[in-house]
Design a protein around this motif. Structure first.
Motif, PDB file in Angstrom:
ATOM      1  N   SER A 450       0.835  -1.198   0.000  1.00 31.93           N
ATOM      2  CA  SER A 450       0.000   0.000   0.000  1.00 31.93           C
ATOM      3  C   SER A 450       0.868   1.245   0.000  1.00 31.93           C
ATOM      4  CB  SER A 450      -0.926   0.006   1.227  1.00 31.93           C
ATOM      5  OG  SER A 450      -1.807   1.102   1.179  1.00 31.93           O
ATOM      6  N   VAL A 451       0.365   2.285  -0.660  1.00 29.47           N
ATOM      7  CA  VAL A 451       1.007   3.591  -0.681  1.00 29.47           C
ATOM      8  C   VAL A 451      -0.030   4.624  -0.270  1.00 29.47           C
ATOM      9  CG1 VAL A 451       2.208   5.317  -2.083  1.00 29.47           C
ATOM     10  CG2 VAL A 451       2.575   2.871  -2.522  1.00 29.47           C
ATOM     11  N   PRO A 452       0.232   5.394   0.772  1.00 28.12           N
ATOM     12  CA  PRO A 452      -0.749   6.408   1.193  1.00 28.12           C
ATOM     13  C   PRO A 452      -1.122   7.330   0.031  1.00 28.12           C
ATOM     14  CG  PRO A 452       0.981   6.182   2.840  1.00 28.12           C
ATOM     15  CD  PRO A 452       1.414   5.375   1.659  1.00 28.12           C
ATOM     16  N   GLY A 453      -2.444   7.461  -0.181  1.00 28.68           N
ATOM     17  CA  GLY A 453      -2.954   8.331  -1.239  1.00 28.68           C
ATOM     18  C   GLY A 453      -3.063   7.669  -2.591  1.00 28.68           C
ATOM     19  N   GLN A 454      -2.538   6.425  -2.740  1.00 27.79           N
ATOM     20  CA  GLN A 454      -2.575   5.769  -4.046  1.00 27.79           C
ATOM     21  C   GLN A 454      -3.337   4.446  -4.039  1.00 27.79           C
ATOM     22  OE1 GLN A 454       1.297   5.426  -5.885  1.00 27.79           O
ATOM     23  NE2 GLN A 454       1.977   7.429  -5.129  1.00 27.79           N
ATOM     24  N   GLY A 455      -3.665   3.939  -2.872  1.00 36.44           N
ATOM     25  CA  GLY A 455      -4.446   2.722  -2.812  1.00 36.44           C
ATOM     26  C   GLY A 455      -3.663   1.549  -2.243  1.00 36.44           C
ATOM     27  N   SER A 456      -4.336   0.393  -2.231  1.00 34.94           N
ATOM     28  CA  SER A 456      -3.759  -0.812  -1.637  1.00 34.94           C
ATOM     29  C   SER A 456      -3.984  -2.011  -2.543  1.00 34.94           C
ATOM     30  CB  SER A 456      -4.383  -1.088  -0.260  1.00 34.94           C
ATOM     31  OG  SER A 456      -4.228   0.019   0.601  1.00 34.94           O
ATOM     32  N   SER A 457      -3.146  -3.024  -2.358  1.00 34.16           N
ATOM     33  CA  SER A 457      -3.299  -4.276  -3.097  1.00 34.16           C
ATOM     34  C   SER A 457      -3.096  -5.430  -2.126  1.00 34.16           C
ATOM     35  CB  SER A 457      -2.272  -4.352  -4.238  1.00 34.16           C
ATOM     36  OG  SER A 457      -2.344  -5.619  -4.878  1.00 34.16           O
ATOM     37  N   PHE A 458      -4.140  -6.236  -1.938  1.00 40.14           N
ATOM     38  CA  PHE A 458      -4.082  -7.409  -1.068  1.00 40.14           C
ATOM     39  C   PHE A 458      -3.946  -8.659  -1.939  1.00 40.14           C
ATOM     40  CE2 PHE A 458      -6.021  -4.238   1.535  1.00 40.14           C
ATOM     41  CZ  PHE A 458      -5.588  -4.503   2.820  1.00 40.14           C
ATOM     42  N   THR A 459      -3.012  -9.545  -1.557  1.00 37.91           N
ATOM     43  CA  THR A 459      -2.780 -10.778  -2.310  1.00 37.91           C
ATOM     44  C   THR A 459      -2.935 -11.975  -1.386  1.00 37.91           C
ATOM     45  OG1 THR A 459      -1.229  -9.658  -3.795  1.00 37.91           O
ATOM     46  CG2 THR A 459      -1.162 -12.071  -3.742  1.00 37.91           C
ATOM     47  N   VAL A 460      -3.790 -12.900  -1.810  1.00 32.96           N
ATOM     48  CA  VAL A 460      -3.993 -14.150  -1.063  1.00 32.96           C
ATOM     49  C   VAL A 460      -3.437 -15.283  -1.914  1.00 32.96           C
ATOM     50  CG1 VAL A 460      -5.662 -15.689   0.025  1.00 32.96           C
ATOM     51  CG2 VAL A 460      -6.080 -13.229  -0.030  1.00 32.96           C
ATOM     52  N   ARG A 461      -2.493 -16.031  -1.359  1.00 31.49           N
ATOM     53  CA  ARG A 461      -1.925 -17.186  -2.063  1.00 31.49           C
ATOM     54  C   ARG A 461      -2.348 -18.458  -1.335  1.00 31.49           C
ATOM     55  NH1 ARG A 461       1.673 -15.200  -5.725  1.00 31.49           N
ATOM     56  NH2 ARG A 461       2.503 -13.102  -5.285  1.00 31.49           N
ATOM     57  N   LEU A 462      -2.958 -19.376  -2.085  1.00 35.10           N
ATOM     58  CA  LEU A 462      -3.461 -20.610  -1.499  1.00 35.10           C
ATOM     59  C   LEU A 462      -2.909 -21.803  -2.259  1.00 35.10           C
ATOM     60  CD1 LEU A 462      -7.232 -19.649  -1.056  1.00 35.10           C
ATOM     61  CD2 LEU A 462      -5.457 -19.638   0.703  1.00 35.10           C
ATOM     62  N   PRO A 463      -2.535 -22.872  -1.545  1.00 36.04           N
ATOM     63  CA  PRO A 463      -2.102 -24.100  -2.222  1.00 36.04           C
ATOM     64  C   PRO A 463      -3.306 -24.963  -2.582  1.00 36.04           C
ATOM     65  CG  PRO A 463      -1.882 -24.372   0.130  1.00 36.04           C
ATOM     66  CD  PRO A 463      -2.399 -22.971  -0.078  1.00 36.04           C
ATOM     67  N   ARG A 464      -3.091 -25.862  -3.511  1.00 35.67           N
ATOM     68  CA  ARG A 464      -4.156 -26.810  -3.847  1.00 35.67           C
ATOM     69  C   ARG A 464      -4.257 -27.836  -2.724  1.00 35.67           C
ATOM     70  NH1 ARG A 464      -6.561 -27.997  -8.649  1.00 35.67           N
ATOM     71  NH2 ARG A 464      -5.022 -26.695  -9.731  1.00 35.67           N
ATOM     72  N   LEU A 465      -5.472 -28.049  -2.238  1.00 28.02           N
ATOM     73  CA  LEU A 465      -5.685 -28.974  -1.124  1.00 28.02           C
ATOM     74  C   LEU A 465      -6.094 -30.348  -1.641  1.00 28.02           C
ATOM     75  CD1 LEU A 465      -7.664 -26.609   1.295  1.00 28.02           C
ATOM     76  CD2 LEU A 465      -5.209 -27.017   1.184  1.00 28.02           C
ATOM     77  N   ALA A 466      -6.023 -31.336  -0.733  1.00 23.86           N
ATOM     78  CA  ALA A 466      -6.476 -32.685  -1.088  1.00 23.86           C
ATOM     79  C   ALA A 466      -7.975 -32.668  -1.305  1.00 23.86           C
ATOM     80  CB  ALA A 466      -6.108 -33.673   0.023  1.00 23.86           C
ATOM     81  N   THR A 467      -8.430 -33.285  -2.389  1.00 22.85           N
ATOM     82  CA  THR A 467      -9.854 -33.278  -2.713  1.00 22.85           C
ATOM     83  C   THR A 467     -10.616 -34.289  -1.881  1.00 22.85           C
ATOM     84  OG1 THR A 467      -9.499 -34.879  -4.474  1.00 22.85           O
ATOM     85  CG2 THR A 467      -9.355 -32.553  -5.076  1.00 22.85           C
TER      86      THR A 467
END
Length: 493
Positions: A450-467
């Motif tokens: 995030s940069v004040p005044g320019q916005g934010s970017s959230f990233t979620v990384r998930l692994p593939r789980l057992a089905t």
């Protein structure tokens, strides 16, 4: 004998005298008694002094015993003289003037050269090799007429020297030298054995101290583990009690709140009769407040369930593109009310991925709602794409942005970013904390830039789980492991 003997008087050789059987028996008896004496004790100084006393009748009037210390210095451990006054004077002198490693004659020279020396003092220049006049005077006062000095050697090392002094100008012969060197070897073996024993004792004491330290450390570790186990059990009991309490209370709160929201909806729809614009505004505020309270209850309940270990995973193949688009549709009324743009970057075809559908949906809702809430103008963009570990969900906005210091604490429970006078209107501060815990429960994590005044970017990384088709027991163990890791990260935070 020339190979192992150095004669201080040039041109002279030791005089050989015939040794009769009686003299041989006497000398053997002396060596046997000396060996017994040396074997009786590990007290070096006392033992060497006793051995020197036994040797005096065979070699001279008085003697000195020197040993090499660990630092290579020479220590005179014994001065034996039959005259008590002279013995006291000699000991006092050598206490104040210990032998030097580089002395020209006597024990230091024998220790350096590893060879025996014997000479009469009447030979010219014998005492002149002693630089200290006081030392020369002491030797004359003690009646030094001839010397015999032999090294004490064991295992190829010279450990010291024994010096015998005669006051009658005795000329030592080869038989004397052989006997004295035999005595020197026996004394050296005693010194070596005593030192080896001392080293072994030091090693034993060190090992014993280490064992005691290790035992104490193990006992301390056991005590700490018992305390930790007790604390963990208490915490688990407290978590279960808290979860049960929150579950009950949330049910008790949700039931009347649902009724309130239902009746508010009926009144707004004018099913009970027409309402004025002012009444409609009041009803809207009642509905908003009730909805906010219901969301707070749901968030607190979700948070407590993860902490208490009730966050199990229901893994199935989920179309992530469809979930992201559904959430975008859900956000459209809020986006339209703020006149924002909402963009979705997701594959047009089904993007199947093994994960927990409900928890993934909750993550997308939390992040998207958070982005809309903190964006006053511009755009909110949702994207989903494969990455090296599994899948990456990104939610970007053009909102206020936050500082690096605020970003560090953003995922802590009940922490809100932004100016303090505006935080109360922004929510409970649980949404992002729940999002991270859900992601960690699923084996992933959340990060923010995030940069004040320019916005934010959230990233979620998930692994593939057992089905679901996988081994149920293995799936349960994997779910429990992820849950414990997520709870551990929450505690560390």
């Amino acid at each position: 004998m020339a190979s192992r003997s150095t004669h201080l008087s040039a041109g002279r050789a030791p005089t050989a005298f015939p040794v009769d059987d009686g003299d041989s028996r006497t000398r053997f008896a002396f060596l046997a008694e000396t060996s017994r004496c040396l074997a009786d004790s590990l007290d070096l100084e006392t033992t060497l002094a006793t051995a020197a006393n036994l040797a005096l009748p065979h070699f001279g009037s008085w003697c000195m015993v020197d040993i090499v210390e660990a630092d290579e210095s020479i220590c005179r451990v014994a001065v034996i003289h039959p005259d008590a006054e002279k013995q006291r004077a000699a000991r006092d002198f050598y206490r104040e003037h210990p032998p030097g490693r580089d002395d020209a004659i006597g024990a230091p020279r024998v220790i350096r050269t590893h060879h025996s020396e014997f000479a009469p003092v009447t030979d010219a220049g014998v005492l002149d090799g002693i630089a200290d006049p006081a030392h020369r005077d002491v030797l004359r006062q003690l009646g030094a007429q001839s010397f015999l000095t032999v090294p004490m050697r064991a295992r190829g090392r010279t450990l010291g020297a024994i010096t015998f002094v005669s006051d009658d100008q005795r000329r030592y012969d080869d038989a004397d030298l052989l006997l004295a060197e035999d005595l020197g070897r026996r004394c050296a073996m005693a010194i070596d054995n005593a030192r080896l024993y001392g080293q072994a004792e030091d090693a034993r004491r060190t090992a014993e101290e280490a064992r005691e330290t290790a035992t104490f450390a193990a006992q301390r570790a056991n005590a700490l583990r018992e305390v930790a186990d007790g604390a963990r059990l208490e915490a688990e009991v407290a978590n279960r009690a808290k979860a049960a309490f929150l579950t009950t209370m949330s049910h008790e709160f949700r039931t009347p709140l649902s009724a309130v929201l239902g009746f508010v909806g009926l009144l707004i729809d004018e099913l009970a009769g027409p309402v004025t614009p002012l009444q409609r505004e009041y009803l809207r505020r009642i509905g908003n407040a009730s909805g906010n309270l219901l969301r707070l209850i749901e968030e607190v309940l979700t948070l407590s369930q993860v902490h208490a270990g009730h966050g199990t995973l229901l893994v199935e193949d989920v179309d992530l593109s469809a979930v992201v688009r559904d959430v975008a549709e859900l956000m459209m009324p809020l986006v339209g009310a703020k006149r924002l743009a909402l963009a979705v970057d997701a594959p047009e075809t089904p993007f199947l991925f093994a994960t927990d559908a409900a928890k993934f949906r909750q993550i997308v809702i939390n992040l998207a709602g958070n982005a809309v809430k903190f964006t006053s103008a511009g755009e909110v963009r949702l994207s989903i794409e494969p990455d090296e570990r599994g899948v990456a969900l990104r939610v970007r906005d053009t909102g206020e942005g936050i500082s690096d210091e605020e970003a560090e604490r953003l995922f802590e429970p009940f922490v809100q970013a932004g100016p303090p006078n505006r935080r109360q209107a922004r929510g409970t501060g649980l949404g992002l904390s729940i999002t991270r815990q859900l992601a960690q429960l699923m084996g992933g994590d959340v990060s923010v830039r995030s940069v004040p005044g320019q916005g934010s970017s959230f990233t979620v990384r998930l692994p593939r789980l057992a089905t679901v088709g996988a081994d149920p027991e293995a799936q349960r163990r994997e779910s429990d492991l992820r849950e414990r890791r997520a709870r551990g990260r929450v505690k560390d935070a």
